[in-house]
Design a protein around this motif. Structure first.
Motif, PDB file in Angstrom:
ATOM      1  N   ALA A  27       0.829  -1.213   0.000  1.00  0.00           N
ATOM      2  CA  ALA A  27       0.000   0.000   0.000  1.00  0.00           C
ATOM      3  C   ALA A  27       0.860   1.259   0.000  1.00  0.00           C
ATOM      4  O   ALA A  27       0.586   2.213  -0.739  1.00  0.00           O
ATOM      5  CB  ALA A  27      -0.930  -0.020   1.208  1.00  0.00           C
ATOM      6  N   ASP A  28       1.922   1.256   0.821  1.00  0.00           N
ATOM      7  CA  ASP A  28       2.813   2.425   0.862  1.00  0.00           C
ATOM      8  C   ASP A  28       3.550   2.598  -0.466  1.00  0.00           C
ATOM      9  O   ASP A  28       3.784   3.726  -0.917  1.00  0.00           O
ATOM     10  CB  ASP A  28       3.824   2.269   2.007  1.00  0.00           C
ATOM     11  CG  ASP A  28       3.158   2.291   3.375  1.00  0.00           C
ATOM     12  OD1 ASP A  28       2.020   2.782   3.470  1.00  0.00           O
ATOM     13  OD2 ASP A  28       3.777   1.791   4.341  1.00  0.00           O
ATOM     14  N   MET A  29       3.914   1.488  -1.096  1.00  0.00           N
ATOM     15  CA  MET A  29       4.635   1.565  -2.364  1.00  0.00           C
ATOM     16  C   MET A  29       3.727   2.117  -3.461  1.00  0.00           C
ATOM     17  O   MET A  29       4.184   2.875  -4.335  1.00  0.00           O
ATOM     18  CB  MET A  29       5.174   0.189  -2.747  1.00  0.00           C
ATOM     19  CG  MET A  29       6.096   0.186  -3.947  1.00  0.00           C
ATOM     20  SD  MET A  29       7.576   1.217  -3.721  1.00  0.00           S
ATOM     21  CE  MET A  29       8.399   0.325  -2.403  1.00  0.00           C
ATOM     22  N   ASN A  30       2.453   1.763  -3.429  1.00  0.00           N
ATOM     23  CA  ASN A  30       1.512   2.303  -4.425  1.00  0.00           C
ATOM     24  C   ASN A  30       1.421   3.821  -4.324  1.00  0.00           C
ATOM     25  O   ASN A  30       1.401   4.530  -5.346  1.00  0.00           O
ATOM     26  CB  ASN A  30       0.137   1.676  -4.233  1.00  0.00           C
ATOM     27  CG  ASN A  30       0.111   0.213  -4.635  1.00  0.00           C
ATOM     28  OD1 ASN A  30       0.950  -0.243  -5.413  1.00  0.00           O
ATOM     29  ND2 ASN A  30      -0.842  -0.531  -4.101  1.00  0.00           N
ATOM     30  N   PRO A  51       3.334  -1.571 -12.765  1.00  0.00           N
ATOM     31  CA  PRO A  51       3.577  -2.828 -12.035  1.00  0.00           C
ATOM     32  C   PRO A  51       3.289  -4.042 -12.913  1.00  0.00           C
ATOM     33  O   PRO A  51       2.358  -4.038 -13.724  1.00  0.00           O
ATOM     34  CB  PRO A  51       2.587  -2.749 -10.869  1.00  0.00           C
ATOM     35  CG  PRO A  51       1.476  -1.895 -11.382  1.00  0.00           C
ATOM     36  CD  PRO A  51       2.096  -0.899 -12.320  1.00  0.00           C
ATOM     37  N   TYR A  52       4.098  -5.065 -12.789  1.00  0.00           N
ATOM     38  CA  TYR A  52       3.853  -6.327 -13.482  1.00  0.00           C
ATOM     39  C   TYR A  52       3.744  -7.502 -12.511  1.00  0.00           C
ATOM     40  O   TYR A  52       3.312  -8.599 -12.894  1.00  0.00           O
ATOM     41  CB  TYR A  52       4.956  -6.597 -14.507  1.00  0.00           C
ATOM     42  CG  TYR A  52       6.281  -7.015 -13.910  1.00  0.00           C
ATOM     43  CD1 TYR A  52       6.598  -8.345 -13.691  1.00  0.00           C
ATOM     44  CD2 TYR A  52       7.229  -6.061 -13.564  1.00  0.00           C
ATOM     45  CE1 TYR A  52       7.809  -8.730 -13.138  1.00  0.00           C
ATOM     46  CE2 TYR A  52       8.449  -6.422 -13.023  1.00  0.00           C
ATOM     47  CZ  TYR A  52       8.733  -7.766 -12.812  1.00  0.00           C
ATOM     48  OH  TYR A  52       9.925  -8.116 -12.253  1.00  0.00           O
ATOM     49  N   TYR A  53       4.145  -7.295 -11.260  1.00  0.00           N
ATOM     50  CA  TYR A  53       4.075  -8.372 -10.265  1.00  0.00           C
ATOM     51  C   TYR A  53       3.932  -7.757  -8.883  1.00  0.00           C
ATOM     52  O   TYR A  53       4.689  -6.860  -8.514  1.00  0.00           O
ATOM     53  CB  TYR A  53       5.340  -9.241 -10.322  1.00  0.00           C
ATOM     54  CG  TYR A  53       5.474 -10.207  -9.163  1.00  0.00           C
ATOM     55  CD1 TYR A  53       4.684 -11.357  -9.102  1.00  0.00           C
ATOM     56  CD2 TYR A  53       6.372  -9.972  -8.134  1.00  0.00           C
ATOM     57  CE1 TYR A  53       4.801 -12.243  -8.051  1.00  0.00           C
ATOM     58  CE2 TYR A  53       6.501 -10.854  -7.077  1.00  0.00           C
ATOM     59  CZ  TYR A  53       5.719 -11.985  -7.031  1.00  0.00           C
ATOM     60  OH  TYR A  53       5.828 -12.859  -5.998  1.00  0.00           O
ATOM     61  N   LYS A  54       2.911  -8.247  -8.145  1.00  0.00           N
ATOM     62  CA  LYS A  54       2.699  -7.827  -6.759  1.00  0.00           C
ATOM     63  C   LYS A  54       2.360  -9.064  -5.941  1.00  0.00           C
ATOM     64  O   LYS A  54       1.319  -9.681  -6.135  1.00  0.00           O
ATOM     65  CB  LYS A  54       1.579  -6.793  -6.657  1.00  0.00           C
ATOM     66  CG  LYS A  54       1.916  -5.430  -7.214  1.00  0.00           C
ATOM     67  CD  LYS A  54       0.791  -4.437  -6.950  1.00  0.00           C
ATOM     68  CE  LYS A  54       1.144  -3.054  -7.471  1.00  0.00           C
ATOM     69  NZ  LYS A  54       0.047  -2.076  -7.190  1.00  0.00           N
ATOM     70  N   GLN A  55       3.240  -9.408  -5.037  1.00  0.00           N
ATOM     71  CA  GLN A  55       3.005 -10.584  -4.205  1.00  0.00           C
ATOM     72  C   GLN A  55       1.805 -10.387  -3.290  1.00  0.00           C
ATOM     73  O   GLN A  55       1.129 -11.355  -2.924  1.00  0.00           O
ATOM     74  CB  GLN A  55       4.257 -10.892  -3.380  1.00  0.00           C
ATOM     75  CG  GLN A  55       4.294 -12.283  -2.795  1.00  0.00           C
ATOM     76  CD  GLN A  55       5.589 -12.555  -2.060  1.00  0.00           C
ATOM     77  OE1 GLN A  55       5.722 -12.258  -0.877  1.00  0.00           O
ATOM     78  NE2 GLN A  55       6.552 -13.122  -2.760  1.00  0.00           N
ATOM     79  N   ALA A  56       1.510  -9.131  -2.950  1.00  0.00           N
ATOM     80  CA  ALA A  56       0.358  -8.853  -2.076  1.00  0.00           C
ATOM     81  C   ALA A  56      -0.956  -9.235  -2.743  1.00  0.00           C
ATOM     82  O   ALA A  56      -1.936  -9.552  -2.056  1.00  0.00           O
ATOM     83  CB  ALA A  56       0.352  -7.377  -1.681  1.00  0.00           C
ATOM     84  N   ASP A  57      -0.996  -9.225  -4.076  1.00  0.00           N
ATOM     85  CA  ASP A  57      -2.228  -9.611  -4.767  1.00  0.00           C
ATOM     86  C   ASP A  57      -2.566 -11.074  -4.504  1.00  0.00           C
ATOM     87  O   ASP A  57      -3.751 -11.435  -4.376  1.00  0.00           O
ATOM     88  CB  ASP A  57      -2.090  -9.374  -6.267  1.00  0.00           C
ATOM     89  CG  ASP A  57      -2.023  -7.896  -6.610  1.00  0.00           C
ATOM     90  OD1 ASP A  57      -2.402  -7.079  -5.751  1.00  0.00           O
ATOM     91  OD2 ASP A  57      -1.587  -7.562  -7.737  1.00  0.00           O
ATOM     92  N   PHE A  58      -1.554 -11.933  -4.404  1.00  0.00           N
ATOM     93  CA  PHE A  58      -1.812 -13.341  -4.102  1.00  0.00           C
ATOM     94  C   PHE A  58      -2.351 -13.505  -2.683  1.00  0.00           C
ATOM     95  O   PHE A  58      -3.195 -14.369  -2.427  1.00  0.00           O
ATOM     96  CB  PHE A  58      -0.525 -14.151  -4.281  1.00  0.00           C
ATOM     97  CG  PHE A  58       0.005 -14.150  -5.684  1.00  0.00           C
ATOM     98  CD1 PHE A  58      -0.525 -15.006  -6.636  1.00  0.00           C
ATOM     99  CD2 PHE A  58       1.014 -13.290  -6.062  1.00  0.00           C
ATOM    100  CE1 PHE A  58      -0.049 -15.010  -7.935  1.00  0.00           C
ATOM    101  CE2 PHE A  58       1.498 -13.287  -7.360  1.00  0.00           C
ATOM    102  CZ  PHE A  58       0.969 -14.149  -8.302  1.00  0.00           C
TER     103      PHE A  58
END
Length: 304
Positions: free
Chosen positions: A238-241, A259-266
């Motif tokens: 969230a902070d990175m966004n 962005p192409y990959y976000k581990q938080a989405d998983f």
């Protein structure tokens, strides 16, 4: 890549088996040591560092060796692509933007351990020497090599005291542009000053890279975010966004970061899947209770 087994005994007569695998690439070599499941990783790391220290004197003086424990935190948790739709921006320019604008800016986010830049072209200065001019001016290759080695550095000269004030003095001999390198003094014998442009042609070229990154059909770069071990992944994402939205305002025109990959989405998908399963289970339980009891009021009483 080569792999082999190594066995040795510790003072407690416990045999530890290692599987050692090495991968060599341009300018680097990665050696992975796999321990037994019951091995003490911290103790094994100390022993490996001790062994490396014993053979340190027999290794090349400029060789750098680091020993790190493998853990999930050293892998990227967020990935971005850096692209441009402008033909005027070279891969060198994109690499400079990534290293000196994006990397320091994103490193300010709390919980970020490292911002890794992958791809692009490194800026290099290429010299084409003129042997005839070097011979006429009495410049040898060793003299030129020493002159280049004594520049492009920042060195602290210590402190200077002035009454109640203390000043830190620094010598800045870094090369910032092509003109700075061309005006580098190679020789000064009191009669004539010989600059680098007098004996060589200096050009800016792209460094040789063996990793090519394409994003949406165009050459691009990858920006990988590595988090600290105890950092909350959801909060970091969230902070990175928010930080990336601020970064987009200061990027040059025509340069985009996506962005192409976000581990938080998983993680969000896993939580959503569990929530959906709970709701589905609740609905099925209500339906089963109504079918077996054949009474809506009785079923509602049991469920409540």
């Amino acid at each position: 890549m080569r792999s082999f087994f190594v066995t040795y005994k510790n003072p407690l007569t416990v045999i530890i088996v290692l599987i050692i695998m090495g991968t060599t690439s341009r300018g680097s070599c990665e050696i992975s040591a796999f321990m037994n499941w019951d091995a003490n990783i911290d103790l094994s790391q100390q022993r490996i560092e001790s062994r490396i220290a014993q053979i340190r004197n027999s290794l090349p003086p400029d060789l750098q060796i680091t020993v790190e424990k493998m853990n999930p935190s050293i892998l990227p948790v967020i990935g971005y692509t850096l692209e441009t739709n402008s033909n005027s921006r070279t891969p060198i320019d994109m690499k400079q933007i990534a290293l000196y604008t994006i990397k320091p800016f994103l490193s300010q986010v709390q919980g970020v351990a490292e911002v890794r830049i992958i791809g692009g072209k490194q800026k290099e200065y290429w010299l084409t020497l003129n042997p005839q001019k070097m011979s006429t001016l009495g410049i040898t290759p060793d003299l030129l090599s020493n002159a280049l080695a004594q520049t492009n550095f920042i060195q602290s000269n210590g402190y200077l005291s002035d009454y109640r004030l203390l000043y830190l003095t620094v010598t800045d001999a870094t090369v910032h542009s092509l003109e700075d390198l061309q005006n580098l003094i190679v020789s000064n014998n009191g009669k004539r000053i010989v600059q680098l442009k007098d004996i060589a042609e200096v050009k800016i070229n792209e460094g040789v890279e063996y990793t090519k990154i394409n994003a949406n059909g165009r050459a691009g770069l990858l920006v990988a975010i590595i988090k600290q071990p105890n950092t909350n992944l959801i909060s970091l994402s969230a902070d990175m966004n928010k930080k990336v939205e601020e970064l987009k305002k200061i990027l040059p025109s025509g340069v985009t970061i996506k962005p192409y990959y976000k581990q938080a989405d998983f993680v969000h998908d896993s939580v959503r899947s569990v929530t959906d399963s709970l709701w589905i289970g609740l609905v099925l339980a209500i339906i089963v209770a109504i079918i077996f009891l054949r009474s809506l009021k009785a079923s509602a009483t049991i469920l409540i």
